[in-house]
Motif scaffolding. Structure first.
Motif, mmCIF file in Angstrom:
data_model
loop_
_atom_site.group_PDB
_atom_site.id
_atom_site.type_symbol
_atom_site.label_atom_id
_atom_site.label_comp_id
_atom_site.label_asym_id
_atom_site.label_seq_id
_atom_site.Cartn_x
_atom_site.Cartn_y
_atom_site.Cartn_z
ATOM 1 N N ASP A 26 0.376 -1.294 0.004
ATOM 2 C CA ASP A 26 0.031 -0.195 0.264
ATOM 3 C C ASP A 26 0.867 1.446 0.314
ATOM 4 O OD1 ASP A 26 -2.408 -1.345 -0.183
ATOM 5 O OD2 ASP A 26 -2.236 -1.510 2.521
ATOM 6 N N GLY A 27 1.900 0.699 -0.264
ATOM 7 C CA GLY A 27 3.087 2.752 0.136
ATOM 8 C C GLY A 27 3.227 2.566 1.170
ATOM 9 N N LEU A 28 4.187 3.669 1.217
ATOM 10 C CA LEU A 28 4.541 3.876 2.968
ATOM 11 C C LEU A 28 3.463 5.049 3.162
ATOM 12 C CD1 LEU A 28 7.483 4.769 4.124
ATOM 13 C CD2 LEU A 28 8.101 6.505 3.271
ATOM 14 N N LYS A 29 3.088 4.944 4.530
ATOM 15 C CA LYS A 29 1.602 5.383 5.424
ATOM 16 C C LYS A 29 2.760 6.660 6.630
ATOM 17 C CE LYS A 29 0.158 0.851 5.454
ATOM 18 N NZ LYS A 29 1.018 0.285 4.824
ATOM 19 N N ALA A 30 1.975 7.288 7.058
ATOM 20 C CA ALA A 30 2.270 8.306 7.757
ATOM 21 C C ALA A 30 2.319 7.511 9.441
ATOM 22 C CB ALA A 30 0.915 8.954 7.945
ATOM 23 N N SER A 31 1.729 6.742 9.572
ATOM 24 C CA SER A 31 2.184 6.045 10.532
ATOM 25 C C SER A 31 3.945 5.385 10.942
ATOM 26 C CB SER A 31 1.002 4.833 10.601
ATOM 27 O OG SER A 31 1.367 4.052 10.237
ATOM 28 N N ASP A 32 3.574 5.581 9.617
ATOM 29 C CA ASP A 32 5.185 4.161 9.542
ATOM 30 C C ASP A 32 6.291 6.120 9.608
ATOM 31 O OD1 ASP A 32 4.114 2.425 9.024
ATOM 32 O OD2 ASP A 32 4.125 2.669 6.822
ATOM 33 N N VAL A 33 6.279 7.497 9.520
ATOM 34 C CA VAL A 33 7.150 8.423 9.751
ATOM 35 C C VAL A 33 7.024 8.714 10.646
ATOM 36 C CG1 VAL A 33 7.858 7.745 6.871
ATOM 37 C CG2 VAL A 33 6.330 9.814 7.780
ATOM 38 N N ASP A 34 7.847 9.566 11.854
ATOM 39 C CA ASP A 34 8.429 10.567 12.588
ATOM 40 C C ASP A 34 9.557 11.511 12.060
ATOM 41 O OD1 ASP A 34 7.359 11.948 14.354
ATOM 42 O OD2 ASP A 34 8.313 10.530 16.028
ATOM 43 N N ALA A 754 17.616 16.351 -2.901
ATOM 44 C CA ALA A 754 16.711 15.085 -2.275
ATOM 45 C C ALA A 754 17.329 13.913 -2.148
ATOM 46 C CB ALA A 754 15.272 15.201 -4.132
ATOM 47 N N SER A 755 16.634 13.522 -1.982
ATOM 48 C CA SER A 755 17.041 11.512 -1.395
ATOM 49 C C SER A 755 15.759 10.656 -1.339
ATOM 50 C CB SER A 755 17.913 11.605 0.147
ATOM 51 O OG SER A 755 18.511 10.177 0.171
ATOM 52 N N THR A 756 16.221 9.070 -1.545
ATOM 53 C CA THR A 756 15.317 8.231 -1.108
ATOM 54 C C THR A 756 15.761 7.719 0.235
ATOM 55 O OG1 THR A 756 16.424 6.257 -2.411
ATOM 56 C CG2 THR A 756 14.154 7.850 -3.543
ATOM 57 N N PHE A 757 14.753 6.696 0.408
ATOM 58 C CA PHE A 757 14.986 6.100 2.026
ATOM 59 C C PHE A 757 14.078 4.796 1.880
ATOM 60 C CE2 PHE A 757 11.468 9.180 3.185
ATOM 61 C CZ PHE A 757 10.828 7.949 4.124
ATOM 62 N N TYR A 758 14.671 4.038 2.909
ATOM 63 C CA TYR A 758 14.247 2.806 3.990
ATOM 64 C C TYR A 758 12.985 2.558 4.460
ATOM 65 C CZ TYR A 758 16.533 -0.179 -0.190
ATOM 66 O OH TYR A 758 16.961 -0.683 -1.528
ATOM 67 N N SER A 759 12.010 1.881 4.547
ATOM 68 C CA SER A 759 10.999 1.698 5.741
ATOM 69 C C SER A 759 10.959 0.377 5.346
ATOM 70 C CB SER A 759 9.888 2.106 5.983
ATOM 71 O OG SER A 759 8.773 1.756 4.571
ATOM 72 N N PRO A 760 10.687 -0.472 6.649
ATOM 73 C CA PRO A 760 11.064 -2.003 6.721
ATOM 74 C C PRO A 760 10.301 -2.605 5.217
ATOM 75 C CG PRO A 760 10.591 -1.073 9.076
ATOM 76 C CD PRO A 760 10.603 0.136 8.157
ATOM 77 N N SER A 761 8.975 -1.927 4.862
ATOM 78 C CA SER A 761 8.699 -2.738 3.324
ATOM 79 C C SER A 761 8.316 -1.404 2.475
ATOM 80 C CB SER A 761 6.778 -2.720 4.291
ATOM 81 O OG SER A 761 5.934 -1.837 4.841
ATOM 82 N N ASP A 762 9.121 -0.473 2.671
ATOM 83 C CA ASP A 762 8.466 0.617 1.133
ATOM 84 C C ASP A 762 9.194 1.081 1.770
ATOM 85 O OD1 ASP A 762 6.120 0.132 1.046
ATOM 86 O OD2 ASP A 762 5.148 0.407 2.951
#
Length: 1067
Positions: A26-34, A754-762
Motif C-alpha cells: 500500500d506504500g509508505l504511510k503517515a504512521s510509518d514516519v516521524d 532530495a534523497s530516497t530512503f527505506y522503511s521496513p517494507s516500503d
C-alpha cells in the motif's frame, strides 16, 4: 479553440496514467514516519542570549528562532524548542534547581524543566516586560514592566509553574508621587536584589538614570540617586543601557549609559554595617566616572559584568554596542579595593561585534582541574573564548607596570579537522555490532572536547586521539567526509558525538601528502571494502583495504602516513579525467567503474586495471554535468541488456550500452521546461531502488548494485529537479520515449535537496526546500505523507564554481546529517521509533539531581581579605576586620534561609491594593466586598507582627466605601427575606403533610434543610449587622478622640504663643 483542445488533450493524458501493476504494498504511510531532530551538536546559528547555572555548570544559549541549546557536564547537550519561533528578551536559571526562565519577545514567561527537557509553564504578562531578576536561593522572580511597575512571581513545584504574588512595587511608590507620570524614559530597565541582603532590599534602576533602593519589608523606597540631575547639556537625553553590582556587599553599582558613560554609584549596604540611608540622603553624584573612550566614539554601553576575584584582581567586563567592530569595543577594567588613580584595563580586539557575554567554568574528570573561560557571542552566531585566568594575569602584570602578552581569541569550532567538508556519506545500522562496548563510548563522550578551540584542533586530530579503530565492520554507524584539502575522514557515528577514526591523505602509492584539491564525489563499499574518491581537478583515486580486523590504532596514528596506514591500505590507484568529478558508481558483476564529470563526460573503466573502456560526451545547451550513473539490466527487443542510465544536471535522462558505450536512442527524455536536477534514481515495481547492494544480513552498507530478478518487475526512473518530480517508464526512456507515470510540480518554493530512503517494507522520498520545509512522499505515486519543518534545519546548496558551508547526506534508513560549517551538526530521523545512537539518553541528560550542595555552599558569605590598600574601593572593606562585623556577616549568612521564608509571608499580602488592582486591570465589583466583613477583627492587640503591618497601608476611603456598600447589600438582603417570608409560609402549609409522612419513616423533612439554611443566613445577617454597628461605634469613638486631640493641640499651641508673647513683653 486551440486552448480548449490542449486542455482536453492533457486531461486525456492524465486519465490514461494508470497505477502500474505489481505493487502489492500500500506504500509508505503517515504512521510509518516521524521526522524529528534526534540530536544537535555544536553551536546553533542565530544565538541571542546566554544564561549560566554556576552550580550545575549548565550553559544555556537561546536563539532568534525560539530554540534554547543546553550544555552540561560530561559534554551533555540538548535542544529545547519554544512553541513559537521568537527570540528571547531575558534568560536566567533558578540556580541548582534545573529550571530555566525564558522571557520571549511577546512577553511570555516560559518555565523550562531542564531535567525533563520540556516546557512546564508559560505565564503571559499583560504589560510589556522590560527586565527580569531572580532572588537567589529562592523561587521568587521580579518582573519589571514598561509602565514602571514591578510584579513578583513565585515558582511552585509539581509541576513547575508561576504564581503571581499579591505584593507589588508600583511606579508611583518607587519613583515618587511627585514624578508619577509614566513615559518611555521611566520604564524599569534593571532590577538588582542587593548583594548579601537580597531578601530585604532591591535596587531599581529606571531608563532615565533614576536609582531607587527599595525596602521589601517596609514596602517603601529608602534611598534614591541618579536621575535627571546628571543629564548632559544641549538637551541630550542620557539613558541607562546596562547595570550590575560591583561589590560583594551591595554597596557599589556600575551603570552604563547610551552615550558611552560609565558611572559607579554608592549604595547604602546592610552588610557594611551602614545600612542607614541618612548619610546618603543628599548624595546625587557618582562615586566614580570611568572614561573608556566609548563616549568619544559614540558607542553605547551594551553590557557590563563584574567578577569578584578575592579582592586582588576583581574586574569589570565592558562590552560596547556597535554595528562595527572597533579596537576598544570590549574592555576589561581592574575594579576593586586595590584600584589606583590610573585605570588598568585590557582592550580585546574582536573580529566582529558581540551581543552577549558570560563566564563559564569547565572542569576535567573528577574536577581535578577547573578553568574559567570568558565567553562571547558574536552577531554572526559564532562563539569566542578567552582564558579568563590569562586576562587576570594580564591585569595584574599591568598593575606591576610590566609588559604582558595579550590573551588570544579562540573561535569555538566543531572538531571536524582543519579543512571544510565538501562531500559526505552516512551509513547506518551495521548488524555485526554488539552492545558490549557502551563503556568505551561513554568514556569517549567524557573525553570529547565541549568547545574545541582552534589551537587544540590539530591537523592530525590528536585532541580526539582516544578513539580506536579496528575495522569498518565494528562500527555501528559510519560517517565519511571528503574535505577541501583532499583528505577523506572516516567517523565513528555510533554515539551522538562523531569521532574521527581514520583519515586518508595520500595521493598515490608513494605520495602521502595532501593534494590540496577539494573532493567532489565519494563512493564506499564496505563489502569489498573499497573507497573511490573524485576531486575538482578530475583525479579519481581507488583505495582498496586489507581484510579485517586491523591492529587496534588511535586516530592520531592513522592520519595519513605510510607507517600509519600500511596495515589498512592495500593499494591506491589513480585515473584522470579533465573535469571535476560529480558522480561515481560501480557494477560489481562486470567490474565496471563509471565516472561522470561536470562537463558531460561519462568514462567507464575496468576497475582491476584500471583501464579505460570507453568515454562518452553528453552535449547540452544548458548544463551537461552528470549527476547520476545507474547500472541496470532491462529488456531490450526481447533480450536482457546491461545498460548504463545517465542523469544530467539539466534534467535529461538517456541510456548507454554498458559493454560498448553506444547510445540506445537518438534523443533524451527531459521535461518541457528544464530545471536543475537534484536526484535521478531507478526504481522497481514496488518502488524499491535497485541501485543499492545489500549486506548478507540485508542492511544497506554501500552504493553498489543489486540487480537480481530486476527484469521480472516493471522499472521506473525517478527524477527530482528544483521545480518538479517525475516518474518515467524506464523501458520507454531507454528507447528515447517520454512516458510520464507520475508528476508533481513545486509552486511555493524550490527544492534544494532530495534523497530516497527505506522503511521496513516500503520506500519513500525526502525533499528539502529553500524555505526550510521538509516533505516525505511515497514512491512511485509521489503522494504527500508528511509536510513539516525542523527549526534551524536549513540547507544552502553550493553555487556554481564554489562549495557550500552546508553539507547534507542521508542514510538508506532516512537518517539525515546536516553540517553547517564548523558550527553545528543536525541529525534527523525520518522513520517512527527509530533509534540509531548509543547512549543518547545519557548524552542528553543535562540536569544532575545528585549535585545538591550544602547550605554553606548555596549561600556563601562575602570573603574578607586582611590586606588593605588605599584606593577607590578601599572604603568598601575598611571596617570588616573587627569581630563584631564578622559576627554580623555570619548572621547574615545563617539567617538567609529564614529571610527567604519570611518573603513568603510578605509577598503573599497586598501592600498596595489600589495599585495591584490597577496593574491587573481589574474593576472593583460587588464580589470584592465578600473579602472584608468576615475578616474584620475589632479586638486590640498589643503585639503586632511585621507582616501584619503591611495591612496598615489600606486606603481609608476604600475601606469606608466598602463598608457603605456592605450596608446597602445587607439592607437589600433583609428586605428580600421579608418579602419572601409570606410566600414561604404558604408553601410550608402545602408541604407539611408530606413532611409528616417522611418523619414517620425516618426521613428528614423537605423543609428542614431550607429552614436551617435560612436560619444560618439570618444569624449571619444579624452578626454582620452587629459588626457594622460596632464599626459605627468605633468610628464615632475615633472621631471624638480625634476632636479632643485636635482641641488639645490647639490649646497647647495657644499656650505656647501666649508664653512667647509674655517673654517678648518682659524683655
Amino acid at each position: 479553440m486551440e486552448s480548449s483542445k490542449m486542455f482536453v488533450k492533457k486531461l486525456v493524458e492524465k486519465a490514461s496514467i494508470k497505477k502500474p501493476s505489481g505493487n502489492t504494498s500500500d506504500g509508505l504511510k503517515a504512521s510509518d514516519v516521524d521526522p524529528r531532530l534526534v540530536f544537535h551538536q555544536g553551536v546553533p546559528l542565530g544565538g541571542a542570549k546566554f544564561a549560566y547555572d554556576t552550580i550545575q555548570k549548565i550553559l544555556a544559549l537561546s536563539t532568534k528562532d525560539g530554540r534554547i541549546k543546553l550544555y552540561g557536564k560530561d559534554n551533555a547537550q540538548a535542544m529545547l524548542e519554544s512553541s513559537e519561533p521568537l527570540p528571547s528578551k531575558f534568560l536566567q536559571f533558578i540556580q541548582n534547581q534545573g529550571v530555566l526562565i525564558n522571557v520571549t519577545s511577546n512577553n511570555h514567561v516560559e518555565v523550562w524543566d531542564i531535567g525533563k527537557k520540556q516546557l512546564s509553564d508559560a505565564y503571559i504578562a499583560k504589560e510589556e516586560i522590560t527586565c527580569l531578576a531572580v532572588i537567589q536561593h529562592s523561587f521568587y522572580v521580579y518582573l519589571g514592566h514598561s509602565n514602571g511597575n514591578i510584579s513578583v512571581l513565585k515558582l511552585d513545584q509539581e509541576p513547575w509553574h508561576l504564581v503571581k504574588m499579591k505584593y507589588t512595587i508600583p511606579f508611583s511608590a518607587s519613583y515618587g508621587v511627585g514624578n508619577s507620570e509614566v513615559s518611555d524614559d521611566t520604564i524599569v530597565t534593571h532590577i538588582l536584589p542587593q548583594t548579601a541582603a537580597e531578601s530585604k532590599r532591591v535596587l531599581i534602576i529606571f531608563r532615565n538614570g533614576q536609582i531607587v533602593l527599595w525596602d521589601i519589608r517596609e514596602s517603601k523606597s529608602i534611598f534614591r540617586t541618579g536621575g535627571n540631575m546628571l543629564q548632559p547639556l544641549h538637551n541630550e537625553t542620557k539613558k541607562v543601557t546596562s547595570a550590575c553590582w560591583a561589590c560583594p556587599f551591595g554597596s557599589k553599582v556600575v551603570v552604563g549609559y547610551n552615550n558611552g558613560e560609565l558611572f559607579i554609584w554608592s549604595i547604602p549596604s546592610l552588610s557594611r554595617g551602614n545600612g542607614s540611608t541618612s548619610e546618603y540622603s543628599n548624595q546625587n553624584t557618582p562615586l566614580l566616572k570611568h572614561n573608556l573612550a566609548y563616549k568619544s566614539d559614540k558607542i553605547s554601553i551594551g553590557s557590563i559584568k563584574w567578577v569578584y576575584a578575592g579582592g586582588k584582581a576583581s574586574r569589570l567586563y565592558v562590552m560596547g554596542a556597535s554595528d562595527h567592530a572597533t579596537s576598544n569595543l570590549l574592555q576589561v577594567v581592574m575594579l576593586n579595593e586595590h584600584t589606583e588613580s590610573r585605570t588598568i584595563k585590557l582592550g580585546l580586539h574582536l573580529s566582529e561585534c558581540c551581543i552577549d557575554m558570560d563566564i563559564i567554568s569547565t572542569s576535567t574528570e573528577q574536577g581535578k582541574n577547573t578553568q574559567d573561560s570568558f565567553l562571547l557571542l558574536g552577531k554572526s552566531g559564532h562563539l569566542y573564548l578567552y582564558n579568563d585566568s590569562l586576562i587576570e594575569r594580564y591585569l595584574l602584570q599591568c598593575q606591576s607596570k610590566s609588559t604582558p602578552s595579550l590573551p588570544k581569541e579562540i573561535i569555538v569550532k566543531l572538531p571536524l579537522t582543519d579543512s571544510s567538508i565538501t562531500i559526505a556519506k552516512f551509513i547506518t545500522n551495521n548488524p555485526n555490532v554488539s552492545n558490549s562496548e557502551d563503556e568505551y563510548y561513554r568514556q569517549l563522550v567524557k573525553n570529547y572536547p565541549l568547545f574545541v578551540p582552534s589551537e587544540t584542533n590539530q591537523k592530525d586530530g590528536n585532541s580526539l586521539s582516544s578513539a580506536k579503530f579496528t575495522g569498518f565492520s565494528k562500527v555501528q554507524n559510519l560517517y565519511i567526509t571528503g574535505h577541501g584539502n583532499g583528505a577523506v575522514t572516516f567517523w565513528d557515528a555510533s554515539c551522538p558525538f562523531f569521532t574521527p577514526i581514520l583519515q586518508l591523505k595520500q595521493q598515490s602509492e608513494n605520495d602521502f601528502s595532501l593534494s590540496g584539491i577539494p573532493l567532489t564525489a565519494l563512493y564506499f563499499d564496505s563489502n569489498s571494502p573499497l573507497l573511490v574518491s573524485g576531486d575538482q581537478c578530475g583525479t579519481v583515486r581507488i583505495f582498496r583495504f586489507k581484510p579485517e580486523p586491523y591492529v587496534t590504532s588511535s586516530f592520531m596514528s592513522l592520519s595519513g602516513t605510510k607507517k600509519g596506514t600500511d596495515h589498512i591500505i592495500q593499494s591506491v590507484k589513480l585515473v584522470k579525467i579533465n573535469a571535476a568529478i560529480l558522480s561515481i558508481n560501480i557494477d560489481h558483476s562486470s567490474k565496471h567503474l563509471a565516472v561522470g564529470s561536470d562537463q558531460g563526460h561519462v568514462s567507464v573503466f575496468n576497475i582491476d586495471g584500471p583501464t579505460l573502456l570507453y568515454q562518452k560526451h553528453i552535449t547540452s545547451e544548458i548544463s551537461a554535468g552528470i549527476i547520476s550513473l545507474q547500472f541496470q539490466i532491462c529488456s531490450w527487443h526481447g533480450f536482457e541488456k546491461n545498460i548504463l542510465v545517465i542523469g544530467t544536471k539539466d534534467s535529461s535522462v538517456l541510456s548507454l550500452d554498458n559493454e560498448s558505450g553506444n547510445t540506445l536512442s537518438t534523443g533524451t527524455v527531459h521535461p518541457k521546461k528544464p530545471s536543475k536536477a537534484l536526484l535521478m534514481q531507478v526504481l522497481d515495481g514496488q518502488g524499491e531502488p535497485i541501485t543499492t547492494s545489500l549486506t548478507k544480513d540485508g542492511v544497506d552498507m554501500s552504493e553498489g548494485n543489486h540487480i537480481e530478478d530486476a527484469t521480472s518487475k516493471p522499472l521506473y526512473i525517478l527524477l527530482c529537479s528544483e521545480k518538479a518530480l517525475y516518474v518515467y517508464s524506464l523501458v520507454h526512456a531507454v528507447q528515447g520515449v517520454k512516458k510520464v507515470l507520475y508528476k508533481k510540480k513545486f509552486h511555493s518554493s524550490s527544492c534544494c535537496w532530495a534523497s530516497t530512503f527505506y522503511s521496513p517494507s516500503d520506500i519513500g522520498l525526502i525533499l528539502l526546500f529553500t524555505n526550510g520545509k521538509l516533505e516525505l512522499r511515497s514512491l512511485p505515486e509521489l503522494s504527500l505523507i508528511v509536510e513539516t519543518s525542523i527549526r534551524g534545519f536549513t540547507y544552502s546548496p553550493p553555487k556554481s564554481k564554489s562549495s557550500s558551508d552546508s553539507q547534507i547526506c542521508c542514510s538508506s534508513r532516512g537518517d539525515l546529517v546536516l553540517v553547517n560549517g564548523y558550527q553545528e551538526i543536525f541529525v534527523v530521523s525520518s522513520l517512527v521509533q527509530r533509534n540509531i545512537f548509543r547512549l543518547l539518553d545519557s548524552v542528553s541528560c543535562i540536569y544532575k539531581k545528585e549535585m545538591m550542595l550544602s547550605q554553606e555552599e548555596l549561600v556563601p558569605g562575602p570573603i574578607i581579605h586582611k590586606e588593605k590598600k588605599k584606593g577607590i574601593f578601599s572604603s568598601v572593606i575598611k571596617d570588616f576586620t573587627s569581630s563584631k562585623e564578622k559576627h554580623v556577616l555570619l548572621m547574615e549568612t545563617e539567617d538567609s534561609k529564614e529571610s527567604i521564608q519570611e518573603l513568603s509571608v510578605i509577598f503573599s499580602n497586598e501592600n498596595f491594593p489600589c495599585d495591584a488592582d490597577n496593574n491587573d486591570n481589574l474593576a472593583a465589583d460587588e464580589y470584592e466586598l465578600e473579602l472584608s466583613i468576615d475578616d474584620i477583627d475589632f479586638d486590640d492587640h498589643e503585639e503586632k507582627r511585621k507582616d501584619q503591618s503591611l495591612l496598615g497601608a489600606l486606603n481609608k476611603k476604600k475601606l469606608t466605601g466598602k463598608l457603605q456598600a456592605l450596608k446597602g447589600r445587607l439592607k437589600e438582603m433583609k428586605s428580600t427575606m421579608q418579602k419572601t417570608s409570606s410566600k414561604e409560609e404558604q408553601h410550608d402549609e402545602q408541604t407539611g403533610a408530606v413532611d409528616q409522612i417522611k418523619k414517620k419513616y425516618g426521613f428528614s423533612s423537605s423543609s428542614s434543610n431550607e429552614t436551617s439554611v435560612a436560619e444560618l443566613a439570618e444569624s449571619k445577617l444579624q452578626e454582620n449587622v452587629k459588626k457594622l454597628q460596632g464599626i459605627n461605634l468605633r468610628a464615632a469613638e475615633m472621631q471624638d478622640k480625634a476632636k479632643s486631640f485636635s482641641s488639645l493641640a490647639n490649646q497647647v499651641l495657644r499656650t505656647a504663643e501666649q508664653d512667647k508673647l509674655n517673654k517678648n513683653f518682659t524683655n
